[in-house]
Write a protein that holds these residues in place. Structure first.
Motif, PDB file in Angstrom:
ATOM      1  N   VAL A  77       0.849  -1.185   0.000  1.00 24.33           N
ATOM      2  CA  VAL A  77       0.000   0.000   0.000  1.00 24.33           C
ATOM      3  C   VAL A  77       0.885   1.235   0.000  1.00 24.33           C
ATOM      4  CG1 VAL A  77      -1.782   1.316   1.224  1.00 24.33           C
ATOM      5  CG2 VAL A  77      -1.813  -1.190   1.292  1.00 24.33           C
ATOM      6  N   SER A  78       0.813   2.011  -1.086  1.00 26.00           N
ATOM      7  CA  SER A  78       1.587   3.255  -1.206  1.00 26.00           C
ATOM      8  C   SER A  78       3.067   3.027  -0.898  1.00 26.00           C
ATOM      9  CB  SER A  78       1.016   4.325  -0.276  1.00 26.00           C
ATOM     10  OG  SER A  78      -0.310   4.636  -0.613  1.00 26.00           O
ATOM     11  N   GLY A  79       3.611   1.966  -1.459  1.00 32.30           N
ATOM     12  CA  GLY A  79       5.037   1.706  -1.296  1.00 32.30           C
ATOM     13  C   GLY A  79       5.428   1.103   0.044  1.00 32.30           C
ATOM     14  N   VAL A  87     -13.739   0.256   0.864  1.00 31.44           N
ATOM     15  CA  VAL A  87     -14.841   0.889   1.594  1.00 31.44           C
ATOM     16  C   VAL A  87     -14.509   2.326   1.983  1.00 31.44           C
ATOM     17  CG1 VAL A  87     -16.302   0.768   3.660  1.00 31.44           C
ATOM     18  CG2 VAL A  87     -15.598  -1.334   2.492  1.00 31.44           C
ATOM     19  N   GLY A  88     -13.302   2.546   2.504  1.00 31.28           N
ATOM     20  CA  GLY A  88     -12.924   3.878   2.975  1.00 31.28           C
ATOM     21  C   GLY A  88     -13.175   4.032   4.472  1.00 31.28           C
ATOM     22  N   ILE A  89     -12.356   4.847   5.107  1.00 30.80           N
ATOM     23  CA  ILE A  89     -12.388   4.958   6.571  1.00 30.80           C
ATOM     24  C   ILE A  89     -13.676   5.592   7.087  1.00 30.80           C
ATOM     25  CG2 ILE A  89     -11.192   7.182   6.602  1.00 30.80           C
ATOM     26  CD1 ILE A  89     -10.990   4.309   9.195  1.00 30.80           C
ATOM     27  N   ASP A  90     -14.253   6.525   6.365  1.00 34.08           N
ATOM     28  CA  ASP A  90     -15.444   7.215   6.880  1.00 34.08           C
ATOM     29  C   ASP A  90     -16.614   6.246   7.070  1.00 34.08           C
ATOM     30  OD1 ASP A  90     -14.177   9.656   7.031  1.00 34.08           O
ATOM     31  OD2 ASP A  90     -14.771  10.263   5.017  1.00 34.08           O
ATOM     32  N   LYS A  91     -16.804   5.319   6.129  1.00 30.77           N
ATOM     33  CA  LYS A  91     -17.890   4.343   6.248  1.00 30.77           C
ATOM     34  C   LYS A  91     -17.572   3.299   7.316  1.00 30.77           C
ATOM     35  CE  LYS A  91     -19.606   5.087   1.585  1.00 30.77           C
ATOM     36  NZ  LYS A  91     -19.737   4.547   0.206  1.00 30.77           N
ATOM     37  N   ILE A  92     -16.304   2.960   7.459  1.00 33.71           N
ATOM     38  CA  ILE A  92     -15.917   2.028   8.524  1.00 33.71           C
ATOM     39  C   ILE A  92     -16.163   2.668   9.881  1.00 33.71           C
ATOM     40  CG2 ILE A  92     -13.950   0.859   9.599  1.00 33.71           C
ATOM     41  CD1 ILE A  92     -12.811   0.440   6.775  1.00 33.71           C
ATOM     42  N   GLY A  99      -2.593   4.451   4.418  1.00 39.07           N
ATOM     43  CA  GLY A  99      -2.028   3.509   5.385  1.00 39.07           C
ATOM     44  C   GLY A  99      -2.777   3.515   6.704  1.00 39.07           C
ATOM     45  N   ASP A 100      -3.335   4.682   7.080  1.00 40.59           N
ATOM     46  CA  ASP A 100      -4.159   4.747   8.290  1.00 40.59           C
ATOM     47  C   ASP A 100      -5.388   3.855   8.146  1.00 40.59           C
ATOM     48  OD1 ASP A 100      -2.423   6.645   9.394  1.00 40.59           O
ATOM     49  OD2 ASP A 100      -3.572   8.323   8.559  1.00 40.59           O
ATOM     50  N   THR A 101      -5.971   3.831   6.939  1.00 39.11           N
ATOM     51  CA  THR A 101      -7.144   2.993   6.701  1.00 39.11           C
ATOM     52  C   THR A 101      -6.793   1.523   6.822  1.00 39.11           C
ATOM     53  OG1 THR A 101      -8.068   4.657   5.205  1.00 39.11           O
ATOM     54  CG2 THR A 101      -8.958   2.429   5.038  1.00 39.11           C
ATOM     55  N   ALA A 102      -5.640   1.126   6.279  1.00 37.73           N
ATOM     56  CA  ALA A 102      -5.210  -0.268   6.379  1.00 37.73           C
ATOM     57  C   ALA A 102      -5.035  -0.683   7.835  1.00 37.73           C
ATOM     58  CB  ALA A 102      -3.914  -0.468   5.591  1.00 37.73           C
ATOM     59  N   GLY A 123      -8.182  -3.094  13.387  1.00 41.81           N
ATOM     60  CA  GLY A 123      -8.266  -2.638  14.771  1.00 41.81           C
ATOM     61  C   GLY A 123      -6.968  -2.145  15.347  1.00 41.81           C
ATOM     62  N   GLN A 124      -6.110  -1.598  14.510  1.00 38.71           N
ATOM     63  CA  GLN A 124      -4.841  -1.039  14.985  1.00 38.71           C
ATOM     64  C   GLN A 124      -4.805   0.455  14.660  1.00 38.71           C
ATOM     65  OE1 GLN A 124      -2.930  -4.500  16.702  1.00 38.71           O
ATOM     66  NE2 GLN A 124      -2.401  -2.362  16.735  1.00 38.71           N
ATOM     67  N   GLY A 125      -3.662   1.067  14.742  1.00 34.22           N
ATOM     68  CA  GLY A 125      -3.546   2.492  14.460  1.00 34.22           C
ATOM     69  C   GLY A 125      -4.235   3.317  15.533  1.00 34.22           C
TER      70      GLY A 125
END
Length: 648
Positions: free
Chosen positions: A357-359, A394-399, A441-444, A449-451
């Motif tokens: 993801v993004s390198g 999905v994207g973080i906002d919907k999660i 990467g924050d979304t991943a 359940g981390q970050g």
């Protein structure tokens, strides 16, 4: 020398005028005084009679009886018991030091308590009673009464004090009371007069503090006759106040005791929630403490031992503690994708052990990967790559929105201290709090359940109950107030697609009952009580690329505070969910090893209403479980429960 008759006449006239003037002034003054005396004695007689009466009769407050606390079956959790104390009136004692020395021959006096009493004596009028010894025995009171003639100024008295017969089991839930302090008074804009009664007790933490106004009641009053110096001569009449409300909790004290014992030796938390009503059946934080130590004022050594313990016994980990939920969050990511129609149950994602993801490589817990996995297999084997891929779609906002619907990132309304809201972050949150843009990467990280993602054990139990029922189950701690039932937490339907919820439940069932499931070792054998669940492991440290290349250090080889947290969530029975459970073991390592066995044991205890039969467990575990049950029973048996026969 003869005076001129005219001069004599003139002198006489002058004297007469002066005499009349002085006499007139005197008459006016006497008249004024007479009128004033009449005004005060006749016209204002009632007012001055009232003032005189107030100087002779005082109205004083009578402390109310504090309401008591019971569990769902009527077992006592917090009650009032008679408290015997010895008081001294300094002006009646004469030689105070001698009287105290004589008393010390009969009753053991605590040096700290005695020093507080001496300080109070210096601040107070000599006719006010000062407590020298509190919560003494009946035998001590008897000795003082027998020797009363030799102890001038000493009086034995009886009052009420709080006691918690369950000791450590419910300390974090019920809390404790203590004497009103200057800090307590400063926190209130207009403190009630009853709070200024010496040694009056109020709730300090937990339910005792949150429902202080209900439990305290209303003060009564008494009229006492006092002399000119203010000393009480006799009591004229008394009006009793209103006792505080009795509270019945949803907690099952026996299940709570078992859960607390099962967590012994760990820094951990467990929550058991009734899926039908939202009732909290058990909410345990370990280690705990004895709230009775705080009622009279905890000693410095006892308090230091609590604050210096690395397992933090004073912290209520069930509602205060927030942890990365780890893989227990994967159901939320999956539900967000299912509700958006982005995946089907048979669609697969290939897991080679990482996702680029993004390198940057985001790794799966299984170094070699899981190969092609669908929804059920991804949850059963806890494949991380599957959820990285879903989250990017999905994207973080919907999660984040889905997490809120299932009770994460939401502060639940419970009468407990410091209930945390947790965190279900989105783009706006990061921009507001960190002044940074959200990264892919924050979304991943959030997808597993981390970050930034944080949840309390209470929130995880609520999430699990909502998955199990499809309803907006809300936690409830107070069952009734003075016998009046409180609103249920059953909740309305979530509005989710029932087919999607069934897929999640079936996948959670596979976690516990399929041979390749991560919680298979902690399954329930009894068909009527089969459990569905999800293990979780959340990292508390960063794993460097160099460490991954050399081999990730095992948890057991790390210092305790750097090991992963172990988590498990589940519900049972699978076909008709009655209870949801969440367990978090701080720095416990893997969820399947440290948290799942605890959750299984606690669920069985709840389902059977006591010690479950051995045939509910896998055959290979039965000898170990039998030994564990015997050990827990031995540890619980010596803990006497005073007044436990009393019921609400």
């Amino acid at each position: 020398m003869k005076r001129n008759p005219r001069e004599l006449e003139q002198t006489h006239k002058t004297f007469s005028r002066r005499a009349l003037l002085v006499g007139g002034i005197q008459a006016a003054m006497i008249g004024t005084l007479a009128m004033r005396m009449r005004f005060m004695q006749v016209d204002q007689a009632d007012q001055f009679r009232l003032l005189a009466e107030e100087n002779r009769i005082n109205i004083r407050l009578v402390p109310p009886t504090r309401g008591e606390i019971f569990d769902r079956e009527g077992r006592v959790l917090g009650r009032n018991i008679p408290s015997y104390r010895v008081v001294l009136v300094p002006e009646d004692a004469g030689d105070v030091d001698k009287v105290i020395a004589d008393l010390a021959q009969l009753v053991q006096l605590d040096p700290e308590e005695l020093e507080r009493a001496r300080t109070e004596m210096r601040r107070s009028p000599p006719f006010l009673p000062i407590t020298l010894a509190d919560q003494v025995t009946w035998e001590d009171i008897s000795r003082v009464a027998v020797n009363a003639p030799a102890l001038p100024g000493i009086t034995p008295e009886v009052g009420l004090t709080r006691v918690y017969p369950r000791h450590e089991d419910l300390a974090h839930v019920v809390g404790y009371v203590g004497p009103v302090s200057d800090y307590d008074l400063n926190q209130l804009e207009d403190p009630e007069p009853v709070l200024r009664i010496p040694r009056f007790q109020i709730g300090k933490v937990g339910l005792e503090a949150k429902h202080e106004s209900l439990l305290r009641g209303k003060a009564g009053s008494k009229r006492v006759e006092v002399n000119a110096s203010g000393r009480v001569m006799r009591e004229l009449d008394r009006r009793e106040g209103e006792p505080g409300a009795d509270l019945q909790l949803t907690i099952d004290a026996d299940l709570q005791e078992y859960t607390q014992a099962r967590l012994a030796g760990e820094s951990a938390a467990a929550v058991v929630l009734d899926c039908e009503t939202g009732d909290l059946r058990a909410i345990s934080s370990a280690p705990s403490f004895d709230p009775n130590l705080f009622v009279r004022g905890i000693s410095v050594p006892d308090y230091r031992s609590l604050t210096e313990d690395k397992y933090r016994p004073l912290a209520n980990k069930t509602v205060q503690g927030v942890y990365p939920p780890g893989s227990t969050f994967k159901m939320i990511t999956a539900m967000a994708a299912l509700e958006e129609g982005l995946i089907g149950p048979d669609e697969t994602v290939y897991c080679p052990g990482f996702l680029e993801v993004s390198g940057r490589r985001f790794h799966c817990w299984k170094r070699g990967g899981h190969g092609h996995v669908n929804l059920e297999n991804s949850l059963k084997q806890s494949c991380d790559v599957y959820y990285y891929d879903l989250a990017l779609k999905v994207g973080i906002d919907k999660i984040s929105a889905m997490a809120n619907r299932f009770g994460l990132g939401v502060r639940h309304d419970l009468p407990m201290s410091a209930v945390a809201a947790g965190l279900a972050p989105d783009r706006a949150w990061k921009r507001r709090v960190h002044d940074q843009e959200w990264l892919v990467g924050d979304t991943a990280n959030a997808s597993i359940g981390q970050g930034y993602m944080l949840a309390s054990p209470l929130q995880l139990a609520v999430m699990t109950a909502r998955i199990a029922t499809g309803r907006e189950v809300a936690p409830r701690l107070v069952k009734s107030v003075n016998g009046i039932e409180q609103p249920s937490g059953a909740g309305e339907p979530l509005g989710m697609n029932e087919n999607n919820l069934r897929k999640m439940r079936r996948a959670m069932y596979a976690v516990s009952n399929d041979r390749r499931g991560t919680a298979y070792g902690s399954r329930i054998i009894e068909d009527a009580y089969r459990m569905a669940g999800k293990t979780g492991t959340s990292q508390v440290r960063n794993i460097t690329a160099a460490e991954r290349a050399a081999g990730v250090i095992r948890n057991e080889d790390l210092p305790w505070e750097r090991r992963d947290h172990a988590l498990f969530v589940g519900f049972a029975p699978y076909e008709n969910p009655r209870y949801a459970v969440s367990v978090v073991v701080e720095h416990g390592g893997g969820g399947s090893r440290a948290a799942a066995p605890v959750a299984r044991d606690v669920l069985l205890q709840a389902l059977y209403g006591g010690t479950p039969p051995l045939d509910a467990y896998p055959q290979k575990d039965r000898s170990r479980i039998e030994a564990q049950q015997e050990r827990l029973e031995r540890e619980r048996r010596p803990r006497a429960r005073p007044n436990e026969s009393d019921r609400a």
